[in-house]
Design an enzyme around this catalytic site. Structure first.
Site, PDB file in Angstrom:
ATOM      1  N   HIS A 188     106.997 139.198   2.658  1.00  0.00           N
ATOM      2  CA  HIS A 188     107.319 138.608   1.361  1.00  0.00           C
ATOM      3  C   HIS A 188     106.680 139.419   0.232  1.00  0.00           C
ATOM      4  CE1 HIS A 188     108.032 135.060   3.969  1.00  0.00           C
ATOM      5  NE2 HIS A 188     108.936 134.752   3.067  1.00  0.00           N
ATOM      6  N   ASP A 260     116.819 138.733   6.803  1.00  0.00           N
ATOM      7  CA  ASP A 260     115.807 137.897   6.168  1.00  0.00           C
ATOM      8  C   ASP A 260     116.073 137.953   4.662  1.00  0.00           C
ATOM      9  OD1 ASP A 260     113.630 136.233   5.909  1.00  0.00           O
ATOM     10  OD2 ASP A 260     112.232 137.553   6.957  1.00  0.00           O
TER      11      ASP A 260
END
Length: 515
Positions: A188, A260
């Site tokens: 992230h 993702d």
């Protein structure tokens, strides 16, 4: 002219079909419904979109009123990562707890119960389970989301989870291919790198994904990680060697490959989401997950146009985009058939079995199976101090780390709420980043202290606070709700192996001697 217009329209629809965007709010915005009617084939749901099962059911019904075959996806792992119960904590323990019990039938039943709950709300694609082998205990993003550190154990429970989830007619998505467990960086925030030999990757990271493929997982999610042994130049999500060469050709996966979240900095900060999305589809991905952080019409239009322009400029083969869109539609057809099978007479006696899936052998109620699994997972270790169970209202000191983005910081966790139900008058405070022993003792007064931690082995300040507290109050009870990597501490050490709500219930029962 008509032929050209028809081709342009098909190209635009294919570009929309491969996107899986999110949105804000608890009802479908007009722009989303409009794009669904134009060809958008999937929508991703997050905690911000859900307030109750009834509201979620109405939301998915509204989406399907626009088009019946739209895929409704969610990131519902159970355990620490929940969207269905983001405000209360999950009714299901997570992977680490299930792997520690190591009963594949239990894992299958838990996944089936979760799948039935999703299906009853109109959700038909779950971005789960995590098939990562948590070989690095300091991993900041996987941890208890993994079934464990042993590849064979993770493989058998990944397979059981996929079977259970898909027995309810909900498509599973094994993630994060080819394995995010040996990283020390959260994708992230930045691009992780795994520097191990190819032989290690094959015997460790790939084993659970092979098992998922063998039992028919409908989708696989790629990871934004760099593995030089496989491709020294491109992260997995953008690597033809990994997505097409390894996953498709070598492992024989024929289902949907979804990325993702493309807004994650591992991709967005280096390539940008538009360029990253084009490269991902070209590499072999079929669906672009975006919307965890970017959730607006502008994002959808930017990505649609980027894909269309890449085809027109010769950077992305038109047949590759068409193939990706076809795979999305094929999965939508499967899920629509699964919904139909579940609504047929006698379907209830078949426990929601969908075509092409294995039927679970039992169908316990979700609440009972989740709590039963959490109770089986709890580990209680007596210490050297006074070992008496709790008999009166305690003081709960919650030592709280910063939550990773996948888990989020909005979901409550701990044992204070459950202890308060058992012992009215229970008091609690949260200590984040540091904790003074004197401060804890003053707040506790004469009450017995219950110290709650999460991944204490990763946070030196937690371990220091625990040691100082135990020196002053040897009767302190310690509850670890993350990975149980640090040596047991406390008069009673309770390891829940996850922070789901049911794990907190099981811990409270153990503290009170009722488990």
């Amino acid at each position: 002219m008509t032929t050209f217009a028809h081709r342009a329209d098909a190209l635009t629809r294919d570009a929309l079909a491969v996107l899986q965007p999110g949105f804000t709010g608890t009802s479908a915005p007009d722009w989303l419904l409009r794009r669904i009617s134009e060809g958008l084939a999937a929508v991703g749901l997050f905690g911000r979109n859900i307030t109750s099962s009834e509201q979620l059911t109405a939301l998915t019904a509204r989406l399907r009123a626009e088009r019946d075959d739209v895929l409704v996806a969610i990131d519902e792992e159970g355990g620490d990562v929940t969207r269905l119960e983001v405000r209360t904590g999950s009714s299901f323990p997570g992977n680490y707890a299930l792997g520690s019990v190591d009963d594949t039938e239990l894992t299958r039943q838990v996944a089936a119960a979760l799948g039935r709950r999703l299906a009853s709300c109109g959700v038909d694609l779950n971005w789960a389970p995590s098939a990562d082998v948590n070989s690095n205990p300091d991993n900041p993003v996987i941890g208890v989301r993994s079934f464990g550190s042993d590849p064979a154990l993770v493989a058998r429970h990944t397979a059981a989870y996929v079977q259970g989830l898909q027995s309810a007619g909900v498509a599973a998505c094994a993630k994060h291919f080819p394995g995010h467990g040996d990283t020390s960086v959260d994708s992230h925030h930045a691009l992780p790198r795994i520097d191990v030999e190819l032989a290690t990757l094959r015997s460790r990271e790939l084993l659970p994904f092979q098992s998922a493929i063998e039992v028919g997982s409908k989708s696989v999610m790629s990871a934004h990680i760099l593995l030089p042994a496989l491709d020294p130049d491109h992260p997995a999500t953008l690597s033809p060697r990994i997505l097409t060469g390894l996953l498709r050709q070598e492992l024989g996966f024929d289902g949907l490959i979804v990325t993702d979240g493309m807004e994650m900095k591992a991709i967005a900060a280096t390539y940008g989401i538009e360029r990253g999305s084009v490269l991902a589809i070209a590499a072999g991905a079929d669906a672009i997950c975006v919307g965890g952080g970017l959730a607006d019409e502008d994002t959808v239009l930017r990505l649609r146009d980027a894909l269309v322009n890449a085809v027109r400029q010769g950077e992305l083969p038109e047949e590759r985009l068409a193939d990706a869109a076809a795979r999305v539609r094929a999965l939508a057809d499967w899920t629509r058939g699964a919904r139909g099978a579940a609504s047929e007479p006698g379907a209830a006696s078949q426990e929601g079995t969908a075509p092409g899936t294995e039927r679970s052998s039992a169908a316990p109620q979700p609440a009972s199976i989740g709590l039963a699994a959490a109770r089986r997972a709890v580990r209680v270790t007596p210490g050297t101090g006074p070992r008496e169970s709790l008999t009166s209202a305690p003081y709960v000191a919650a030592f709280t780390p910063a939550a990773n983005i996948a888990v989020g910081d909005e979901t409550p966790w701990g044992v204070a709420a459950e202890l308060a139900r058992m012992f009215p008058g229970t008091r609690t405070d949260t200590y984040a980043g540091s904790a003074s022993t004197d401060q804890v003792l003053r707040a506790a007064g004469g009450r017995r202290v219950v110290a709650v931690v999460r991944d204490a082995h990763r946070h030196p300040w937690m371990l220091s606070a625990l040691d100082a507290l135990l020196s002053a109050r040897p009767d302190t009870i310690v509850v670890e709700m993350g990975l149980d990597q640090a040596p047991p501490r406390g008069a009673l050490h309770v390891a829940t192996l996850g922070a789901a709500r049911v794990c907190g219930v099981a811990a409270a029962e153990a503290i009170c001697g009722r488990l």
